[in-house]
Design a protein around this motif. Structure first.
Motif, PDB file in Angstrom:
ATOM      1  N   LYS A 172       3.510   7.446  -1.210  1.00 37.11           N
ATOM      2  CA  LYS A 172       3.062   7.421   0.121  1.00 37.11           C
ATOM      3  C   LYS A 172       2.372   5.887   0.499  1.00 37.11           C
ATOM      4  N   LEU A 173       2.038   5.120  -0.523  1.00 43.29           N
ATOM      5  CA  LEU A 173       1.697   3.800  -0.075  1.00 43.29           C
ATOM      6  C   LEU A 173       2.733   2.813   0.028  1.00 43.29           C
ATOM      7  N   CYS A 176       3.890   3.803   3.773  1.00 43.01           N
ATOM      8  CA  CYS A 176       2.864   3.441   4.790  1.00 43.01           C
ATOM      9  C   CYS A 176       2.754   1.931   5.005  1.00 43.01           C
ATOM     10  N   ASN A 177       3.496   1.220   4.079  1.00 38.93           N
ATOM     11  CA  ASN A 177       3.104  -0.160   3.917  1.00 38.93           C
ATOM     12  C   ASN A 177       3.787  -0.930   5.262  1.00 38.93           C
ATOM     13  N   ASN A 181      -0.847   0.791   6.446  1.00 39.52           N
ATOM     14  CA  ASN A 181      -1.389  -0.369   5.633  1.00 39.52           C
ATOM     15  C   ASN A 181      -1.094  -1.748   6.168  1.00 39.52           C
ATOM     16  N   LEU A 189      -2.352  -5.334  -2.080  1.00 34.01           N
ATOM     17  CA  LEU A 189      -1.380  -4.229  -1.716  1.00 34.01           C
ATOM     18  C   LEU A 189      -0.559  -4.176  -3.070  1.00 34.01           C
ATOM     19  N   THR A 192      -2.557  -3.028  -6.010  1.00 34.69           N
ATOM     20  CA  THR A 192      -2.620  -1.726  -6.136  1.00 34.69           C
ATOM     21  C   THR A 192      -1.558  -0.873  -6.605  1.00 34.69           C
ATOM     22  N   ILE A 193      -0.298  -1.322  -6.097  1.00 39.69           N
ATOM     23  CA  ILE A 193       0.765  -0.557  -6.533  1.00 39.69           C
ATOM     24  C   ILE A 193       1.104  -0.738  -7.854  1.00 39.69           C
TER      25      ILE A 193
END
Length: 487
Positions: A172-173, A176-177, A181, A189, A192-193
């Motif tokens: 999802k991350l 949504c980049n 986001n 980012l 976090t990934i």
């Protein structure tokens, strides 16, 4: 949604994969994702096994069978109640064996293809063709082993859920980049990934380790052998505890006078000496078939009328009203009356004729009714709640087969309530139960009217006091005005 992806595979594998033939190469295959179904079977089997312990059987005989509600509306015949308990244990065991025989389709050993037939033969004659019955010490060891399997498989289930959540979060991350986001800094980012990826790598190692120590890595032959032999042993225990021989298939007339602490050995239990044409008929249809017939409620019971669950809900509603009669409004009373079947409505009208419709102002009579309501609810209430729990477990078992794959895996870790059929309203006599409910409703009606009358009188007194207070105040004001005028 991501979690449901792999969980759904459990259901599809169990419904389609188990029907396949054995491996053509003769190589034993691992249980894999069906570990959760196997853990569920082991959990049910252990529940039956432990329900037959000396402590549980003693509690059954001295507490459960002696419960006032059971004696009043189910039966006061110990032989019938013991037969009912025996039938329920045996039928639950039969269901475990049926599921195990489905798993056996993946086994290499040819003997496992005859599990159901061998179990029926053992139930009818005591013939243990393959020597599958454990000794007491062996069964204790296998029970501990199954406990460990269930625990480790439950842990695996949790670890796989956590892994699925982490993978879904990463996906999802990344998706949504370019949208949601966009305001997130590139360095943050990336960090976090990276953290999520490291967590996924660590979680995959945990899942891999848990698979090796759980039922996931066991072969079908191993788990089917363990389940089958345990089921045979538990059936031998059932017959020994309830004093059933293999030459006569009638259900027990009473528990043995001995404490029944001996576990099944290589020697079968002695046959029961009684014999009659009725028992010969039971023998002809087989022990397991007679058990199924025993679990069908007879016509005078609530179960045969399909009213057990409805009456249980009705009793629970009445129980809540008895606790707080002042909070019961006219709408709640109408809803309660709408729940009553025609036979119970007629009985209630007949009972109310003898009570009268005068003013309920007798405090002493209200106290007696409260005591009577509490006395009835002490034995009827627990049976209603037991009915709801018993039915809820069975409904959950049915739902897990067709609706929710997630609920199906959860069965492996959910403990079971120790509720027997004889503790519920299914075998309760319909007329006796309705008479008790009618008595509750009559008593509740009087207590409700009494509380309403007391509230009305209290309100009237308050109004009188308020009126008197206003009169005194007005008179005092008038006196003050008169004094001022004279001055």
């Amino acid at each position: 949604m991501a979690r449901e992806t792999w969980i759904t595979r459990v259901r599809s594998a169990f419904s389609a994969g188990l029907g396949s033939v054995r491996s053509p190469t003769g190589k034993k295959t691992h249980v894999g994702i069906l570990a959760f179904e196997v853990a569920g079977l082991m959990s049910r089997l252990l529940h039956i096994h432990r329900s037959l312990s000396d402590a549980h059987i003693a509690r059954l005989r001295h507490d459960t069978l002696a419960f006032e509600g059971v004696r009043k509306i189910v039966s006061d015949d110990d032989a019938f109640l013991l037969a009912l308990a025996c039938a329920e244990f045996t039928d639950a065991l039969r269901l475990v064996v049926d599921s195990t025989s489905v798993l056996a389709a993946r086994c290499v050993e040819p003997c496992f293809s005859e599990i159901k037939e061998a179990f029926k033969l053992f139930a009818d004659t005591g013939s243990d063709v393959y020597g599958w019955v454990f000794t007491k010490k062996e069964m204790e060891t296998r029970a501990k082993k199954m406990d460990k399997y269930i625990s480790s498989t439950a842990t695996l289930h949790k670890e796989m859920e956590d892994l699925s959540d982490a993978e879904h979060a990463l996906k999802k991350l990344i998706q949504c980049n370019g949208g949601c986001n966009r305001s997130l800094a590139t360095t943050k980012l990336v960090r976090t990934i990276t953290e999520i990826q490291e967590k996924i790598l660590w979680q995959r190692q945990e899942v891999k380790y848990k698979k090796q120590t759980s039922l996931w890595s066991c072969t079908f032959d191993a788990v089917v052998c363990l389940l089958t032999r345990s089921a045979f042993t538990v059936l031998a225990r059932v017959k020994q505890v309830f004093g059933i021989g293999y030459e006569s298939h009638h259900l027990p007339r009473s528990l043995s006078t001995s404490p029944a602490v001996v576990y099944p050995s290589s020697d079968p239990p002695p046959p029961c000496p009684e014999s009659s044409p009725e028992n010969d008929d039971v023998k002809q249809i087989g022990f397991l078939e007679s058990i199924s017939a025993m679990l069908a409620p007879p016509p005078p019971s609530l179960g045969s009328a399909a009213l057990a669950q409805h009456y249980a809900n009705l009793i629970i509603v009445v129980e809540k009203m008895i606790r707080t009669p002042r909070a019961v409004g006219d709408e709640a009373r109408d809803d309660l009356y709408a729940m009553l079947p025609a036979s119970l409505r007629q009985l209630l009208r007949t009972r109310l004729r003898g009570v009268g419709r005068g003013v309920a102002a007798d405090a002493e009579l209200a106290v007696k009714w409260r005591e009577a309501l509490a006395s009835i609810m002490d034995w009827l209430g627990p049976m209603a709640h037991a009915t709801v729990r018993w039915q809820g477990e069975r409904s959950f078992e049915q739902r897990r087969k067709t609706v929710s794959a997630h609920a199906a895996t959860a069965v492996t870790v959910v403990p079971r309530a120790n509720v027997l059929l004889l503790q519920t309203l299914h075998f309760a006599h319909k007329e006796k139960t309705e008479a008790a409910i009618a008595e509750l409703l009559v008593g509740l009606n009087y207590v409700w009217r009494f509380e309403r009358e007391m509230s009305s009188q209290m309100l009237l007194l308050l109004n009188l006091e308020l009126t008197a207070s206003k009169f005194v105040n007005n008179k005092s004001i008038n006196n003050d005005e008169n004094i001022g005028t004279e001055a």
